[in-house]
Design an enzyme around this catalytic site. Structure first.
Site, short mmCIF file in Angstrom:
data_model
loop_
_atom_site.label_atom_id
_atom_site.label_comp_id
_atom_site.label_asym_id
_atom_site.label_seq_id
_atom_site.Cartn_x
_atom_site.Cartn_y
_atom_site.Cartn_z
N GLY A 1 0.83 -1.21 0.00
CA GLY A 1 0.00 0.00 0.00
C GLY A 1 0.86 1.26 0.00
O GLY A 1 0.47 2.30 -0.52
N GLU B 1 10.63 -4.47 0.50
CA GLU B 1 10.10 -5.21 1.66
C GLU B 1 10.28 -6.71 1.45
O GLU B 1 10.66 -7.44 2.36
CB GLU B 1 8.62 -4.87 1.86
CG GLU B 1 8.40 -3.44 2.33
CD GLU B 1 6.94 -3.03 2.40
OE1 GLU B 1 6.67 -2.03 3.08
OE2 GLU B 1 6.08 -3.69 1.79
C1 5RP Z 1 4.07 -0.50 2.53
C2 5RP Z 1 3.41 -1.66 3.18
C3 5RP Z 1 2.81 -1.45 4.53
O1 5RP Z 1 3.33 -2.40 5.40
C4 5RP Z 1 1.33 -1.61 4.45
O2 5RP Z 1 0.84 -0.74 3.44
C5 5RP Z 1 0.66 -1.29 5.79
O3 5RP Z 1 0.83 0.06 6.07
P1 5RP Z 1 0.21 0.73 7.37
O4 5RP Z 1 1.01 0.25 8.53
O5 5RP Z 1 0.39 2.20 7.11
O6 5RP Z 1 -1.23 0.33 7.45
O7 5RP Z 1 3.33 -2.74 2.66
O8 5RP Z 1 4.48 -0.79 1.23
#
Ligand code: 5RP
Length: 223
Positions: A96, A103
């Site tokens: 997201g 990652e």
């Molecule tokens: C970023 C990610 C995050 O871990 C994922 O979007 C969750 O984000 P948040 O802790 O802001 O809910 O994969 O690329």
């Protein structure tokens, strides 16, 4: 309890999993930002960190934590990161925040993946959250057509009218409409498309532990 308090509770719980005197992997996102704030309090206990994004690198450095290149770090003791969705099987959708490729690399190089999230991220079937796919820019349209053949509805991720560019200089397609009942095979199938750097399914290498915060406390899944 608001969502930030839940994210903070999950982040605090993850500190118990940080082994002393090791190099750890750090993810990206609003939940991880709380984890970095907690890590700052025990900064002298760890050797250094490897970061999954320019954003987390900045925060880690501001917190006084040394950030190493993965190539100089070897195997990492743990990787702590959030998720957009996670199942009881510890399969996740991530990306997201557009950091999915780094990652996935840092997670792969870590002995243990600790996922931190609020309880709302726990789902029975992945796919309500659009699946991010990082693509080489020249392949965007071709990859989108291939994703349609797999049953998805890809959308080019934009912000303020401009294409979102990842830390690797690539673009993101967000794929809606996929009920992902077999995450391992979908992860592999999408990664076979020429021009895909990686996709946000973390199923072949899922989480080992999930710390999911709710108003009743932090629930642990996994070992
Ligand atoms: C970023 C990610 C995050 O871990 C994922 O979007 C969750 O984000 P948040 O802790 O802001 O809910 O994969 O690329």
């Amino acid at each position: 309890m608001d969502q930030n308090a839940l994210k903070q509770a999950a982040a605090q719980a993850a500190i118990a999993y940080v082994p002393d005197n090791t190099i750890i992997g750090v993810g990206t996102g609003s939940t991880v930002n709380f984890f970095i704030a907690e890590l700052a309090k025990i900064a002298t206990r760890i050797k250094a960190a490897v970061s999954s994004s320019e954003a987390s690198t900045k925060l880690l450095k501001e917190a006084g934590i040394e950030v190493l290149e993965l190539n100089d770090a070897g195997t990492l003791s743990i990787y702590v990161d959030g998720a957009d969705e996670i199942t009881h099987h510890m399969h996740m959708i991530k990306g997201g925040g557009a950091a999915l490729t780094r990652e996935k690399i840092v997670a792969a190089a870590s002995e243990k993946f600790v996922c931190i999230a609020d309880q709302s991220k726990l789902v029975d079937v992945l796919g309500k959250f659009p699946l991010p796919v990082e693509v080489i820019p020249m392949a965007r349209s071709y990859v989108a057509r291939e994703l349609v053949k797999l049953g998805g509805h890809p959308e080019w991720r934009m912000k303020d009218g401009k294409a979102v560019v990842t830390d690797n200089g690539n673009w993101i397609l967000d794929v809606r409409g996929m009920a992902i009942t077999n995450p391992v095979s979908v992860e592999v199938a999408i990664n076979q498309i020429a021009g895909v750097v990686t996709n946000g399914l973390f199923a072949r290498r899922g989480a080992d532990v999930a710390l999911l915060a709710s108003p009743d406390g932090v629930r642990k899944l996994g070992a």
